[in-house]
Write a protein that holds these residues in place. Structure first.
Motif, PDB file in Angstrom:
ATOM      1  N   ALA A 283      40.938  27.442  30.767  1.00  0.00           N
ATOM      2  CA  ALA A 283      41.968  28.074  31.592  1.00  0.00           C
ATOM      3  C   ALA A 283      42.906  27.005  32.115  1.00  0.00           C
ATOM      4  O   ALA A 283      42.531  26.199  32.958  1.00  0.00           O
ATOM      5  CB  ALA A 283      41.322  28.839  32.740  1.00  0.00           C
ATOM      6  N   VAL A 285      45.852  26.430  34.375  1.00  0.00           N
ATOM      7  CA  VAL A 285      46.436  27.177  35.491  1.00  0.00           C
ATOM      8  C   VAL A 285      47.580  26.366  36.085  1.00  0.00           C
ATOM      9  O   VAL A 285      47.416  25.190  36.409  1.00  0.00           O
ATOM     10  CB  VAL A 285      45.369  27.462  36.573  1.00  0.00           C
ATOM     11  CG1 VAL A 285      45.972  28.294  37.701  1.00  0.00           C
ATOM     12  CG2 VAL A 285      44.163  28.178  35.964  1.00  0.00           C
TER      13      VAL A 285
ATOM     14  N   LEU B 153      40.070  33.966  37.931  1.00  0.00           N
ATOM     15  CA  LEU B 153      40.978  33.265  37.010  1.00  0.00           C
ATOM     16  C   LEU B 153      42.128  34.158  36.564  1.00  0.00           C
ATOM     17  O   LEU B 153      43.162  33.664  36.133  1.00  0.00           O
ATOM     18  CB  LEU B 153      40.211  32.806  35.763  1.00  0.00           C
ATOM     19  CG  LEU B 153      39.607  31.424  35.803  1.00  0.00           C
ATOM     20  CD1 LEU B 153      38.808  31.175  34.543  1.00  0.00           C
ATOM     21  CD2 LEU B 153      40.685  30.358  35.968  1.00  0.00           C
ATOM     22  N   VAL B 285      40.112  29.020  43.147  1.00  0.00           N
ATOM     23  CA  VAL B 285      40.046  29.804  41.917  1.00  0.00           C
ATOM     24  C   VAL B 285      38.613  29.768  41.389  1.00  0.00           C
ATOM     25  O   VAL B 285      38.032  28.687  41.234  1.00  0.00           O
ATOM     26  CB  VAL B 285      41.010  29.250  40.850  1.00  0.00           C
ATOM     27  CG1 VAL B 285      40.973  30.111  39.599  1.00  0.00           C
ATOM     28  CG2 VAL B 285      42.437  29.170  41.413  1.00  0.00           C
ATOM     29  N   PRO B 287      35.689  30.789  38.424  1.00  0.00           N
ATOM     30  CA  PRO B 287      35.611  31.002  36.971  1.00  0.00           C
ATOM     31  C   PRO B 287      35.102  32.397  36.633  1.00  0.00           C
ATOM     32  O   PRO B 287      34.047  32.575  36.031  1.00  0.00           O
ATOM     33  CB  PRO B 287      34.638  29.915  36.520  1.00  0.00           C
ATOM     34  CG  PRO B 287      33.712  29.759  37.681  1.00  0.00           C
ATOM     35  CD  PRO B 287      34.566  29.967  38.912  1.00  0.00           C
TER      36      PRO B 287
END
Lengths: 358, 358
Positions: A283, A285, B153, B285, B287
């Motif tokens: 991910a 971000v 996420l 954030v 996972p």
């Protein structure tokens, strides 16, 4: 073994064969030769180390072989390494990871039967980590699936007008290309293939192509147009006009794809997540908020927080202004059907006075 | 100055006064005394250092004062530090950051007029960083606004049934409480106040209250119920039945709130972002992917990627399985009305063959 693992890591991460390193030690424990596997069709690590010893005039008789993966016992493109070690007269073999490959396993037993001392499990965790994707593919018969997401902090992959270049910055994009150069295949859905006309090549920072280009896989029934970039320079194109993900993964496994990188779009990503078929998330971000626009992931059938698709964070890397979170499938992360059936559904909104304070 | 900055950092991050440290050096450049400000109503750093010198029998005459912030020139709860330094006979003053406070500024001029050598700008960046929130508040007349988000996420703050405990893990939650203990005020909208019944206290890992509890601010017209946790133990409760964010921030500034932490919900967060009133983002954030459920941020009026609310990453920290991304308002991150008006709107979907390759 640490040296053997470092040697192994010099081999290519892609390709049907595992990365293996081998160090030969003399009876005093001093390294006398080493080798690693450079990819399918080239000598295995043990053969490379034995050849290196001989080319330096060192007789491998009586040496100890330190190998990251159990020596193979099968005739493939090269002869069995177990036989080569026996023939060379090595006295002992230390192994990190046992070979799960049904066609290659049995090397340790063969060595022991020849009177060679064999120990396994030395730095096994590091060995498993290095071979993670390959071991998964061999153990399960399906490629290791890495899902790449590149999102804003609010989980958007594009603005409402469809623009998405660039949510993440140049360092994140360069990193994603180095990952492409390490996998066997990149997969997208036909939606992404048609809308974005991606090339799905692995490119260097200056725009050139890496030597290794992954197979380009398009999943879905719509045709890939003649002029598509996917048909341009880069890896071979494989169109699978298929909605059954199990069939897709099986077909890729048959083509010796060990590691599949999925780059979108939301439909394919959602289908893989809903099928619990994502082994690793990458991910990327960006510190950006969009407030609206397409989301990275569609409906997963998750209605309550306990059923969320939960991963375990493996690594966090800052890439310029962006963050790369690498997370892996958590053990028992999602309820099985059995446990789901015994958990009563809690309808409605949560209690106004939940037990825990915010 | 590095020592002075370290001393300053020992003072409280909350409160109306800036954190300041002071070191007195003898003519040979050796430190003879030091002091820092412990919060409103206690001696300023310079006074503390002079008192420390005298208590050790050291005459501050002829010393050099190294101070993180320009000595004040005003009578507040304590006398002007510039006068104290002049009276003590210091020979020179080195300053990191000039005082922007209109009522306190003028210290350097006063010192120079008294024949004292004054240099400013020593480690100014570190000094600015330490005083970031306070300097912003004094310069703009509005509190520094930190927006906290805790998301999956894919940018969700809750599952479709409203459950959100816990998306992030215990380390992230503990970290968020240490931030609460450093701010002057925590703000939420009435929606969050009514739905979640939060206490908005700063709590230690064992659930106890930190000594400093921020002011609890609820923004919106609906009443806070009598039995709400917001009325329980913790900081004072301030209900602002107000939709005008400028008025909210002005009222908080009048109460000497320098740093406001906004914890939700989406309505308040969206309004602040749309007004470009968020100075810093704390994005925790996890996972986790939810695929559906409430998003952290609502419609910001962003339709194309170039107009996104883009922040600059300041710091990335892993907290257990979660990541904290601290990002700050980017310079000229969003187009002004002037530039917006000259950019033609690009209707429809993006080109099938954009210039840059994916």
């Amino acid at each position: 073994m640490r040296r053997a693992l470092a040697l192994a890591a010099q081999g290519p991460a892609y390709g049907p064969n595992p990365r293996v390193g081998c160090v030969l030690l003399d009876p005093a424990g001093q390294p006398v030769a080493e080798g690693f596997h450079r990819g399918a069709g080239t000598p295995h690590a043990e053969a490379a180390a034995l050849a290196a010893a001989r080319s330096r005039g060192v007789d491998p008789r009586g040496t100890t072989a330190v190998v990251t993966l159990e020596p193979c016992a099968h005739h493939g493109r090269t002869g069995p390494c177990a036989d080569a070690l026996i023939d060379a007269g090595v006295a002992a073999v230390h192994v990190a990871v046992a070979d799960p490959n049904p066609v290659a396993t049995g090397g340790a037993a063969k060595l022991r039967a020849a009177g060679i001392e064999v120990t396994t499990g030395l730095l096994a965790d590091e060995g498993e980590e290095l071979l993670r994707q390959w071991l998964h593919a061999v153990r399960t018969g399906r490629p290791y699936v890495t899902l790449k997401l590149a999102t804003s902090l609010d989980g958007r992959v594009a603005a409402t007008d469809g623009t998405s270049r660039w949510i993440t910055g140049p360092q994140a994009r360069a990193h994603a290309h180095t990952i492409r150069a390490q996998v066997d295949a990149i997969g997208v859905g036909t939606g992404t293939a048609l809308t974005d006309d991606p090339s799905l090549t692995a490119r260097t920072i200056d725009g050139g192509l890496f030597e290794h280009q992954p197979l380009r896989v398009v999943v879905g029934r719509r045709a890939v147009p003649d002029g598509a970039r996917l048909r341009g320079p880069g890896g071979a194109l494989l169109h699978l006009p298929e909605h059954d993900l199990g069939a897709v993964l099986s077909q890729l496994a048959e083509r010796e794809v060990r590691h599949l990188l999925v780059e979108g779009g939301p439909t394919l990503a959602t289908a893989l997540l809903a099928a619990d078929a994502v082994d690793e998330l990458h991910a990327y971000v960006a510190p950006v908020l969009l407030g609206a626009g397409a989301t990275a992931v569609g409906d997963l059938g998750v209605t309550t927080i306990g059923d969320a698709a939960r991963f375990t964070t493996h690594d966090v890397t800052r890439l310029g202004d962006d963050v790369l979170l690498v997370a892996r499938r958590a053990q028992h992360a999602r309820p099985t059907e059995a446990t789901e059936s015994v958990q009563p559904v809690q309808p409605g909104r949560p209690s106004r006075h939940p037990k825990e304070e915010i």
